[in-house]
Write an enzyme that holds these catalytic residues in place. Sequence first.
Site, mmCIF file in Angstrom:
data_model
loop_
_atom_site.group_PDB
_atom_site.id
_atom_site.type_symbol
_atom_site.label_atom_id
_atom_site.label_comp_id
_atom_site.label_asym_id
_atom_site.label_seq_id
_atom_site.Cartn_x
_atom_site.Cartn_y
_atom_site.Cartn_z
ATOM 1 N N VAL A 77 -26.642 -21.538 -22.500
ATOM 2 C CA VAL A 77 -25.940 -21.417 -21.153
ATOM 3 C C VAL A 77 -25.279 -22.967 -20.748
ATOM 4 O O VAL A 77 -24.194 -22.871 -20.484
ATOM 5 C CB VAL A 77 -27.033 -21.275 -20.216
ATOM 6 C CG1 VAL A 77 -26.673 -21.512 -18.507
ATOM 7 C CG2 VAL A 77 -27.588 -19.660 -20.212
ATOM 8 N N ALA A 78 -26.024 -23.976 -21.201
ATOM 9 C CA ALA A 78 -25.550 -25.212 -21.057
ATOM 10 C C ALA A 78 -24.123 -25.631 -21.953
ATOM 11 O O ALA A 78 -23.050 -26.238 -21.449
ATOM 12 C CB ALA A 78 -26.554 -26.463 -21.534
ATOM 13 N N ILE A 114 -22.161 -23.281 -23.004
ATOM 14 C CA ILE A 114 -20.766 -22.555 -23.024
ATOM 15 C C ILE A 114 -19.880 -22.916 -22.010
ATOM 16 O O ILE A 114 -20.467 -23.261 -20.809
ATOM 17 C CB ILE A 114 -21.301 -20.910 -22.644
ATOM 18 C CG1 ILE A 114 -22.026 -20.132 -23.857
ATOM 19 C CG2 ILE A 114 -20.026 -20.025 -22.314
ATOM 20 C CD1 ILE A 114 -22.484 -18.926 -23.244
ATOM 21 N N ASP A 168 21.900 -31.308 -8.677
ATOM 22 C CA ASP A 168 22.981 -31.558 -7.970
ATOM 23 C C ASP A 168 23.279 -32.920 -7.532
ATOM 24 O O ASP A 168 22.489 -33.801 -7.546
ATOM 25 C CB ASP A 168 23.046 -30.802 -6.614
ATOM 26 C CG ASP A 168 22.715 -29.274 -6.792
ATOM 27 O OD1 ASP A 168 23.532 -28.780 -7.621
ATOM 28 O OD2 ASP A 168 22.086 -28.635 -5.783
ATOM 29 N N ASN A 180 -27.460 -30.327 -18.037
ATOM 30 C CA ASN A 180 -26.233 -29.703 -17.771
ATOM 31 C C ASN A 180 -25.782 -29.791 -16.282
ATOM 32 O O ASN A 180 -24.713 -30.054 -16.080
ATOM 33 C CB ASN A 180 -26.415 -28.091 -17.950
ATOM 34 C CG ASN A 180 -25.102 -27.489 -18.081
ATOM 35 O OD1 ASN A 180 -24.186 -27.890 -18.727
ATOM 36 N ND2 ASN A 180 -25.115 -26.065 -17.659
ATOM 37 N N ASP A 182 -22.472 -32.162 -16.358
ATOM 38 C CA ASP A 182 -21.314 -31.275 -16.799
ATOM 39 C C ASP A 182 -20.242 -31.237 -15.574
ATOM 40 O O ASP A 182 -19.073 -32.174 -15.860
ATOM 41 C CB ASP A 182 -21.786 -30.034 -16.730
ATOM 42 C CG ASP A 182 -21.606 -29.193 -18.221
ATOM 43 O OD1 ASP A 182 -21.588 -30.026 -19.163
ATOM 44 O OD2 ASP A 182 -21.196 -28.070 -18.223
HETATM 45 P P1 ATP Z 1 27.769 -31.093 -5.380
HETATM 46 O O1 ATP Z 1 28.041 -29.941 -6.397
HETATM 47 O O2 ATP Z 1 28.127 -32.388 -5.997
HETATM 48 O O3 ATP Z 1 26.617 -31.197 -4.730
HETATM 49 P P2 ATP Z 1 29.321 -30.066 -3.507
HETATM 50 O O4 ATP Z 1 28.222 -28.839 -3.362
HETATM 51 O O5 ATP Z 1 29.648 -30.561 -2.013
HETATM 52 O O6 ATP Z 1 28.922 -31.166 -4.236
HETATM 53 P P3 ATP Z 1 31.401 -28.207 -3.392
HETATM 54 O O7 ATP Z 1 31.131 -28.126 -2.091
HETATM 55 O O8 ATP Z 1 31.657 -26.894 -4.282
HETATM 56 O O9 ATP Z 1 30.648 -29.242 -4.016
HETATM 57 O O10 ATP Z 1 32.770 -28.833 -3.298
HETATM 58 C C1 ATP Z 1 33.739 -28.945 -4.342
HETATM 59 C C2 ATP Z 1 35.114 -29.414 -4.209
HETATM 60 O O11 ATP Z 1 35.560 -28.624 -3.068
HETATM 61 C C3 ATP Z 1 34.875 -30.735 -3.350
HETATM 62 O O12 ATP Z 1 35.142 -31.856 -4.569
HETATM 63 C C4 ATP Z 1 36.124 -30.874 -2.623
HETATM 64 O O13 ATP Z 1 37.492 -30.889 -3.414
HETATM 65 C C5 ATP Z 1 36.369 -29.519 -2.126
HETATM 66 N N1 ATP Z 1 35.713 -29.375 -0.805
HETATM 67 C C6 ATP Z 1 34.369 -29.559 -0.317
HETATM 68 N N2 ATP Z 1 34.111 -29.318 0.945
HETATM 69 C C7 ATP Z 1 35.371 -28.864 1.307
HETATM 70 C C8 ATP Z 1 35.939 -28.517 2.503
HETATM 71 N N3 ATP Z 1 35.209 -28.446 3.547
HETATM 72 N N4 ATP Z 1 36.931 -27.968 2.914
HETATM 73 C C9 ATP Z 1 38.063 -27.860 1.734
HETATM 74 N N5 ATP Z 1 37.471 -28.443 0.485
HETATM 75 C C10 ATP Z 1 36.316 -28.926 0.184
#
Ligand code: ATP
Length: 873
Positions: free
Chosen positions: A280-281, A283, A327, A701, A705
């Site tokens: 027992v102890a 296991i 991201d 135990n 333990d």
């Molecule tokens: P990350 O991927 O680094 O987190 P993010 O998600 O902001 O960045 P997106 O939002 O996909 O990236 O933007 C990609 C591209 O789209 C940007 O680099 C920019 O050139 C263009 N973009 C971003 N926001 C806008 C907007 N509101 N209007 C028009 N173009 C935009």
Amino acid sequence: MPYRQTIQELEAATLTNAREGLSEKEAAARLQRFGGNELEKKKEESLLKKVAEQFNDPMILILILGAVISIFLHEVMDSVIIVAVITINALIGVFQEWKAEKALHALEKMTAMKAVVKRDGQLKQIDAAELVLGDLVFLEAGNFVPADLRLIETVHLKVEESSLTGESVPVDKDASARYPKDQTLPLADQKNMAFSSTIVLDGNAAGLVVATGMDSEIGKIAKLLQHEEKLLTPLQRRLAELSKVLGALSVIICAAIFVIAVIQKRDLFEMLLTSISLAVAAIPEGLPAVVTISLALGVQKMSDHHAIARKLHAVETLGQVSVICTDKTGTLTQNRMTVVAYYLNGKIQSVSQKVTERRLKEGFYLCGNAKLDAEGVIGDPTEVALMRWALDNGVDAAQIIRQFPRVAEIPFDSRRKRMSTVHQTGLEKIVYVKGALESVLPLCTHLWQDGRRVELTTPMRRQIEEAAAQMAGEALRVLVLATRTVASLDESQFETRLCFIGMAGMIDPPKEGVKEAIALAHKAGIDVVMITGDHPETALAIGRQLGIAQSLSQVLTSVQMQDLSDDQLAQACQHIRIVARATPQDKVRIVKAYRLDEKIVAMTGDGVNDAPSLKQADVGIAMGSGTEVSRQTSDLILTDDNFATIISAVEEGRNIYLNIQKAVLYLLSCNLGEITTLFLAIVLMPVAPAPLSAIQILWINLVTDAFPALSLAAEPQDPYIMDQKPRAATESLFANGGWAFMVLNGLYIGTISLVAFKFGSAYGVRTAHTMTFMVLSIAQLFHSLNLRSLDHSIFRVGIFRNKLLLATFVIGVALQVMVVNLPVFQLILKTAALDWACWGIVFGLSASLILINEVSKLFNPVNHNWRSDSRNS
Ligand code: ATP
């Protein structure tokens, strides 16, 4: 059927108001009466059942039976004590389980799904579990539908219903759809309904709750599948298997001890009790519990540091992570964009130079969805930056909106990387398009230069591209603005034959502490890969600042990725550190590529489209500010959206694993020590009495333990943990010398206990027993101190750092001193008072365990990181 009812009928049926929703009072009453909006879970076990389960072990039952029989043969006291000690042990087991469960419940609460409702005429966010029939619920992109809803208002609502219908093609919903009273439709065709657990991909809506919990459509399916099993983490599973094997081994050895004792003609009944007590102890039934508690404790600690683990296994897997894909915007950087430069009339200028061209500032102001209110500009940070900059340059917000009302829009999406708005002014319709260079420039045929519209020539294009590259090289996000006029609202005309006006470059500074966190990740052998929608040059410039990448050869773009096969991508991923212009779909391929290379991948995400990659990753990490869908599909949520938090969570994960490893090695070496003592004594000393009685074994135990093992699980951070490479997913708990450590220490504990027995024999049987009893227990308590660190001297890790363990040690030793000195315990445990010489031997032998471990640590090749080195060699 709600989909065939009119809204008025529905209001009457559910006693609600489709504009105002329910009152809080009515909602509370309904919650009380009909229960919450939850799928039924397995009923929790009652306390009594939990206690009973602790006794549901053949060994324990035999022991109790033996104790009962011995009432008739031997002293009653022995039997009572045996049962008492077993019961205390069972209660400790129940307490451990309760503690682990409590932590898990807290976890569930923290990550509960939310819903936005209107109650008492006010919008509020509540736990989705509290929704009731008749509640007025609001949906937006990125939400899970929290209950079955009859939609009363929809704006471009697109829902993904695969969890219910298996069909992953998005369905357009329409609140105004009406069906004849006699028509029966399958779920997928009920356009004016949204069903619980489906996902809102786009648009927004309001709806009335028509079914909750088990009455909802998903609830009906859940009813069919209701035999959920407890999901064990890989470590829990491995340990459960290990304890089975070790348990069987202990039983065999104890049976052997019994057989040998019978052959030696020892007292049959006494030896039966002794050997069963030993089994027992020995296991290691508590191993899986130690793991659960350690993981649960870790979850609590992580949540104090902004990381909420949604599943226990996440804590475990975090410790093994070898690649983190993250991201950029908002995780590595502050997501606080500021325009610092712009390009107009062939020149890059700093924002300190006022913008002379009306179209540039007005266009950037108009072509966006950020809003100006009393608190300033709010909305998407990219657009906020552009609007602020336009305002700084004298754009009059109220006037411009009046002068250029918006009449159409093609919204931004991260695939197209641009957006367009159309504005009516007088008889003209002006289109503004803003977006990434490579998305907008190819659509331009003209250029706005010094107040004139001229044809865009190839050299001019090149000049614009060079300027954009220069701005991107300074870590700026570059947005292009272009325009045209159109005669009608035909969308296909909005984005053709555009006239390029200019560009804005904005900076998004890195978050504090991220650079250091990345350096720490590298030191810990973890690759960090930045995945961004930004331009490769912009991404590289930020990557350089943060120490993620140094050259363009480490950058891959989405377009380049499309040309690579999965194997080629896996190959490329070995040196790629930035993926630029990436889409959410690319993320899934990247996770797969790393996994092909046997990496353990963590991936961050926040949008509704990130859910697949979060699921695919070993650890899906959602941002606290992200969509509900990303949070609910993740394993870990960062409440502060900060990359640095991932690294502290990894560190915590590694520590938890290490602590579990320590607890396991401790328990097993001690159990081996107990078996060795008895086995050797019986075999080597056939005529001497058995060195320990059943009660003494059970008592040991109790003291040595669970408590020390749990205290080891609470060991504070190992300062060297991030100097090591990530542990391989398949690595055993006994890797890097663990087996040898356990066996040698177990044998040593057994040997010194026997030495004590021999020494005590000179004083008589009772003292011999007492000496063995004391050394076996106190040596184990000393051994728990050894386990504080597997590699370093305990004097180096700090004697006082684990106060809980220290307390367990002191209380354990005090108890042992007490039981040999207090007459009641002398009677119960059959101990004798010891003289100074005996005490000297007891403590000398027990403490020698520290000495030999310290010496072995001294010869530890690289002392603090030999474990990682041995792995590399
Ligand atoms: P990350 O991927 O680094 O987190 P993010 O998600 O902001 O960045 P997106 O939002 O996909 O990236 O933007 C990609 C591209 O789209 C940007 O680099 C920019 O050139 C263009 N973009 C971003 N926001 C806008 C907007 N509101 N209007 C028009 N173009 C935009």
